[in-house]
Design a protein around this motif. Structure first.
Motif, PDB file in Angstrom:
ATOM      1  N   ASP A 401      -8.207  47.125 -21.565  1.00  0.00           N
ATOM      2  CA  ASP A 401      -8.962  47.283 -20.323  1.00  0.00           C
ATOM      3  C   ASP A 401      -8.315  48.343 -19.441  1.00  0.00           C
ATOM      4  O   ASP A 401      -8.033  48.108 -18.262  1.00  0.00           O
ATOM      5  N   ASN A 402      -8.076  49.486 -20.028  1.00  0.00           N
ATOM      6  CA  ASN A 402      -7.538  50.630 -19.273  1.00  0.00           C
ATOM      7  C   ASN A 402      -6.142  50.340 -18.712  1.00  0.00           C
ATOM      8  O   ASN A 402      -5.737  50.901 -17.697  1.00  0.00           O
ATOM      9  N   ASN A 403      -5.429  49.411 -19.367  1.00  0.00           N
ATOM     10  CA  ASN A 403      -4.086  49.025 -18.929  1.00  0.00           C
ATOM     11  C   ASN A 403      -4.084  48.544 -17.481  1.00  0.00           C
ATOM     12  O   ASN A 403      -3.181  48.847 -16.688  1.00  0.00           O
ATOM     13  N   GLU A 404      -5.131  47.740 -17.141  1.00  0.00           N
ATOM     14  CA  GLU A 404      -5.283  47.234 -15.787  1.00  0.00           C
ATOM     15  C   GLU A 404      -5.411  45.720 -15.786  1.00  0.00           C
ATOM     16  O   GLU A 404      -5.765  45.101 -16.797  1.00  0.00           O
ATOM     17  N   TRP A 405      -5.128  45.146 -14.641  1.00  0.00           N
ATOM     18  CA  TRP A 405      -5.363  43.720 -14.397  1.00  0.00           C
ATOM     19  C   TRP A 405      -5.994  43.602 -13.011  1.00  0.00           C
ATOM     20  O   TRP A 405      -5.428  44.051 -12.029  1.00  0.00           O
ATOM     21  N   CYS A 406      -7.187  43.056 -12.964  1.00  0.00           N
ATOM     22  CA  CYS A 406      -7.934  42.963 -11.703  1.00  0.00           C
ATOM     23  C   CYS A 406      -8.077  44.333 -11.042  1.00  0.00           C
ATOM     24  O   CYS A 406      -7.990  44.478  -9.823  1.00  0.00           O
ATOM     25  N   GLY A 407      -8.268  45.345 -11.862  1.00  0.00           N
ATOM     26  CA  GLY A 407      -8.489  46.682 -11.355  1.00  0.00           C
ATOM     27  C   GLY A 407      -7.247  47.422 -10.938  1.00  0.00           C
ATOM     28  O   GLY A 407      -7.320  48.580 -10.521  1.00  0.00           O
ATOM     29  N   LEU A 408      -6.078  46.787 -11.046  1.00  0.00           N
ATOM     30  CA  LEU A 408      -4.823  47.427 -10.644  1.00  0.00           C
ATOM     31  C   LEU A 408      -4.074  47.905 -11.880  1.00  0.00           C
ATOM     32  O   LEU A 408      -3.848  47.140 -12.817  1.00  0.00           O
ATOM     33  N   GLN A 409      -3.701  49.162 -11.875  1.00  0.00           N
ATOM     34  CA  GLN A 409      -2.996  49.750 -13.005  1.00  0.00           C
ATOM     35  C   GLN A 409      -1.602  49.144 -13.127  1.00  0.00           C
ATOM     36  O   GLN A 409      -0.873  49.009 -12.143  1.00  0.00           O
ATOM     37  N   CYS A 410      -1.243  48.738 -14.322  1.00  0.00           N
ATOM     38  CA  CYS A 410       0.112  48.243 -14.550  1.00  0.00           C
ATOM     39  C   CYS A 410       1.107  49.365 -14.252  1.00  0.00           C
ATOM     40  O   CYS A 410       0.914  50.508 -14.656  1.00  0.00           O
ATOM     41  N   GLY A 411       2.151  49.013 -13.524  1.00  0.00           N
ATOM     42  CA  GLY A 411       3.144  49.992 -13.128  1.00  0.00           C
ATOM     43  C   GLY A 411       2.878  50.627 -11.781  1.00  0.00           C
ATOM     44  O   GLY A 411       3.718  51.338 -11.252  1.00  0.00           O
ATOM     45  N   ALA A 412       1.670  50.340 -11.225  1.00  0.00           N
ATOM     46  CA  ALA A 412       1.337  50.880  -9.901  1.00  0.00           C
ATOM     47  C   ALA A 412       1.796  49.900  -8.828  1.00  0.00           C
ATOM     48  O   ALA A 412       1.987  48.716  -9.089  1.00  0.00           O
ATOM     49  N   PRO A 413       1.966  50.369  -7.604  1.00  0.00           N
ATOM     50  CA  PRO A 413       2.362  49.445  -6.534  1.00  0.00           C
ATOM     51  C   PRO A 413       1.204  48.534  -6.130  1.00  0.00           C
ATOM     52  O   PRO A 413       0.042  48.925  -6.191  1.00  0.00           O
ATOM     53  N   PHE A 414       1.553  47.323  -5.744  1.00  0.00           N
ATOM     54  CA  PHE A 414       0.551  46.436  -5.180  1.00  0.00           C
ATOM     55  C   PHE A 414       0.005  47.049  -3.897  1.00  0.00           C
ATOM     56  O   PHE A 414       0.708  47.813  -3.218  1.00  0.00           O
ATOM     57  N   PRO A 415      -1.256  46.703  -3.527  1.00  0.00           N
ATOM     58  CA  PRO A 415      -1.783  47.199  -2.247  1.00  0.00           C
ATOM     59  C   PRO A 415      -0.885  46.781  -1.083  1.00  0.00           C
ATOM     60  O   PRO A 415      -0.439  45.633  -1.006  1.00  0.00           O
ATOM     61  N   ASN A 416      -0.619  47.716  -0.193  1.00  0.00           N
ATOM     62  CA  ASN A 416       0.188  47.453   1.007  1.00  0.00           C
ATOM     63  C   ASN A 416       1.561  46.884   0.666  1.00  0.00           C
ATOM     64  O   ASN A 416       2.078  46.006   1.354  1.00  0.00           O
ATOM     65  N   SER A 417       2.115  47.338  -0.434  1.00  0.00           N
ATOM     66  CA  SER A 417       3.418  46.815  -0.853  1.00  0.00           C
ATOM     67  C   SER A 417       4.174  47.893  -1.610  1.00  0.00           C
ATOM     68  O   SER A 417       3.585  48.782  -2.224  1.00  0.00           O
ATOM     69  N   ARG A 418       5.500  47.805  -1.553  1.00  0.00           N
ATOM     70  CA  ARG A 418       6.331  48.711  -2.333  1.00  0.00           C
ATOM     71  C   ARG A 418       6.645  48.129  -3.699  1.00  0.00           C
ATOM     72  O   ARG A 418       7.262  48.768  -4.537  1.00  0.00           O
ATOM     73  N   ASN A 419       6.245  46.873  -3.923  1.00  0.00           N
ATOM     74  CA  ASN A 419       6.508  46.226  -5.200  1.00  0.00           C
ATOM     75  C   ASN A 419       5.578  46.769  -6.281  1.00  0.00           C
ATOM     76  O   ASN A 419       4.377  46.955  -6.056  1.00  0.00           O
ATOM     77  N   THR A 420       6.140  46.986  -7.447  1.00  0.00           N
ATOM     78  CA  THR A 420       5.384  47.529  -8.568  1.00  0.00           C
ATOM     79  C   THR A 420       4.814  46.391  -9.418  1.00  0.00           C
ATOM     80  O   THR A 420       5.497  45.406  -9.695  1.00  0.00           O
ATOM     81  N   TYR A 421       3.551  46.569  -9.818  1.00  0.00           N
ATOM     82  CA  TYR A 421       2.899  45.546 -10.630  1.00  0.00           C
ATOM     83  C   TYR A 421       3.366  45.668 -12.076  1.00  0.00           C
ATOM     84  O   TYR A 421       3.164  46.695 -12.720  1.00  0.00           O
ATOM     85  N   ARG A 422       3.962  44.589 -12.573  1.00  0.00           N
ATOM     86  CA  ARG A 422       4.532  44.617 -13.922  1.00  0.00           C
ATOM     87  C   ARG A 422       3.728  43.787 -14.909  1.00  0.00           C
ATOM     88  O   ARG A 422       4.243  43.344 -15.923  1.00  0.00           O
ATOM     89  N   CYS A 423       2.461  43.496 -14.602  1.00  0.00           N
ATOM     90  CA  CYS A 423       1.527  42.841 -15.516  1.00  0.00           C
ATOM     91  C   CYS A 423       2.159  41.719 -16.336  1.00  0.00           C
ATOM     92  O   CYS A 423       2.453  41.874 -17.530  1.00  0.00           O
ATOM     93  N   GLY A 424       2.383  40.611 -15.707  1.00  0.00           N
ATOM     94  CA  GLY A 424       2.845  39.432 -16.420  1.00  0.00           C
ATOM     95  C   GLY A 424       4.333  39.214 -16.379  1.00  0.00           C
ATOM     96  O   GLY A 424       4.828  38.269 -16.983  1.00  0.00           O
ATOM     97  N   ALA A 425       5.062  40.049 -15.685  1.00  0.00           N
ATOM     98  CA  ALA A 425       6.526  39.909 -15.647  1.00  0.00           C
ATOM     99  C   ALA A 425       6.959  39.315 -14.317  1.00  0.00           C
ATOM    100  O   ALA A 425       6.749  39.916 -13.268  1.00  0.00           O
TER     101      ALA A 425
END
Length: 507
Positions: A401-425
């Motif tokens: 699914d385009n390496n996304e979860w709920c429309g958010l790219q894995c490795g990208a920052p969460f909205p309004n956050s400096r935390n990076t989305y690690r897709c399941g980690a």
């Protein structure tokens, strides 16, 4: 119309019926309805007001105006066989069928699909619409099985509102192209293959032709090796089928009634069959629902994307999508239709905004906050699932699914956050996942979740929650379960009457 689709006057039609041992004709009545019958000896013209006329000789048209007759001998509904053109007398039961015949029939359907415009975007996707219509026809045919009656017999009421949109791909013409109908493929085999068999073949041709390249040859081979012919087309006496199709808004109650109780499938097999929703979309003018199960760019691919979308999104209720007013509903002029929409946006993927699910889809995987059936009309909540799982891996589903979860790219920052989305980690990301998947709810201060499956533990979920997660991550597992479900669904009611494809047929 004649067999080439040319319009004839009523007098020409009457004369041709008198000159031939049999013929097919179409009459447009004053309500704009379309019907046809095969004439034999005593031709019948069927319109809004049934009219019959007597044959006076083999060469002369009847003199004087048509004579009104009682309607007692007419079927109470229009089945597909009445509507389909055939230059000869169509066979009702396939007597013999070879592998070569099956290949030729499936190729005729594939050629139709290839002839369609290949445009596919949010507004239009002819391949998806045409293919989805064929699968819908096959499904509506076998979903009326109950207590040994019905099944894939080619008998379903074309005048039933539940079947709106089916005539366009069967015999009326889709997308303004006129000749692009299943009838144009069926007409090549109607003297050899029953319509009941052909509808199943057409559906298999669509699925195999539009399968992902990696799986395509296995679908072709397995459908062909497992196909059995000999279904008898029913064209009268199918009144029992009325009201047997599932109502999506009855959620898994109707999935249980139709697929589990009537058709004899397991919950996993019922869910597997729902995977046909990867092709096509719902239209308000046909069903009252609106949108694509897969993203439009994926809606002409037969794969497991339906299951990926089911739990790789956050879903919120989308009420009264057909705009039915209270007064119109009270007057029985319409029924409000409710479905599910995506709760989060991705400006780079606007097609996500056009995705939807029905109650009968959502309930397979999710439950409401009390563990009961999920229904958009009753549950103001966000249905989502965390990737933080101790039991399942979502690597394949996310990658597909385009390496996304709920429309958010894995490795990208969460909205309004400096935390990076690690897709399941990391369990610390569960809260941020919720705010991402259920963004529309969260922005409005609504923290109401449906019975969310956190850490992949399906303690509270729909009756097929484990199977849907497996299907999303393993297309091969879905294929194996689907094929078993498909055989049961398309062979119900025929017992030992069906035969494997033959090497050769007797002369």
């Amino acid at each position: 119309r004649n067999n080439l689709g040319d319009r004839l006057s009523l007098e020409e039609c009457q004369q041709r019926c008198l000159d031939a041992s049999s013929c097919n004709f179409v009459v447009h009545d004053n309500r704009g309805c379309t019907s046809h019958r095969t004439c034999r000896g005593r031709p019948r013209i069927v319109g809004g007001n049934t009219t019959t006329w007597e044959k006076v000789s083999s060469n002369l048209a009847p003199e004087g105006p048509p004579v009104d007759r009682p309607e007692a001998d007419e079927p109470s509904f229009n089945s597909p066989q009445w509507m389909m053109r055939c230059p000869t007398e169509p066979v009702m039961t396939t007597a013999c069928m070879t592998t070569q015949d099956y290949n030729a029939a499936t190729q005729s359907v594939k050629d139709l699909i290839s002839s369609l415009p290949q445009t596919c975007n949010i507004e239009e996707c002819p391949v998806a619409d045409f293919s989805g219509c064929i699968l819908r026809m096959a499904g509506h045919d076998f979903m009326d099985f109950r207590n040994g009656q019905g099944g894939s017999d080619g008998c379903t009421d074309m005048d039933d509102a539940d079947n709106a949109g089916l005539p366009e791909c069967l015999y009326e013409g889709e997308f303004g192209l006129g000749t692009v109908t299943i009838n144009d493929a069926y007409v090549q085999f109607c003297d050899q293959i029953s319509l009941a068999d052909f509808i199943v073949i057409a559906a298999e041709a669509v699925m195999a032709h539009l399968a992902t390249p990696r799986m395509q040859q296995s679908w072709v081979r397995l459908f062909r090796n497992r196909f059995r012919y000999g279904r008898t087309t029913a064209f009268e006496g199918c009144v029992f089928s009325e009201g047997l199709l599932p109502n999506p808004e009855e959620s898994c109650d109707d999935v249980r009634r139709v697929f589990v109780n009537n058709m004899g499938l397991s919950w996993g097999e019922a869910a597997a069959l729902m995977g046909v929703h990867s092709l096509g979309r719902a239209k308000i003018e046909n069903s009252g629902y609106d949108g694509w199960w897969a993203t439009p760019d994926q809606a002409r691919s037969f794969n497991n994307n339906y299951f990926i979308a089911l739990f790789n999104r956050g879903w919120c209720p989308d009420l009264n999508v057909n705009g039915c007013s209270d007064s119109d509903e009270e007057a029985n002029r319409c029924v409000k239709r409710n479905q599910w929409k995506i709760c989060h946006d991705n400006p780079e993927r606007p097609a996500l905004a056009h995705q939807m699910m029905l109650d009968s889809d959502m309930c397979l995987h999710f439950a409401d906050a009390r563990g009961n059936l999920l229904q958009a009309a009753n549950d103001d909540c966000c249905a989502w699932m965390s990737t933080i799982s101790r039991r399942f891996t979502f690597v394949n589903a996310i990658a597909s699914d385009n390496n996304e979860w709920c429309g958010l790219q894995c490795g990208a920052p969460f909205p309004n956050s400096r935390n990076t989305y690690r897709c399941g980690a990391g369990t610390a990301q569960a809260g941020r996942e919720f705010r991402t998947c259920c963004a529309d709810f969260f922005v409005n201060g609504n923290l109401n979740e449906c019975a969310t499956i956190v850490r992949g533990d399906p303690k509270i979920g729909g009756p097929a929650v484990e199977e849907t997660m497996v299907f999303a991550n393993d297309e091969g597992e879905w294929q194996a379960t689907f094929l078993n479900a498909w055989r049961t669904a398309t062979e119900n009611g025929f017992g030992g009457q069906l035969s494997n494809l033959a090497a050769a047929c007797p002369p």
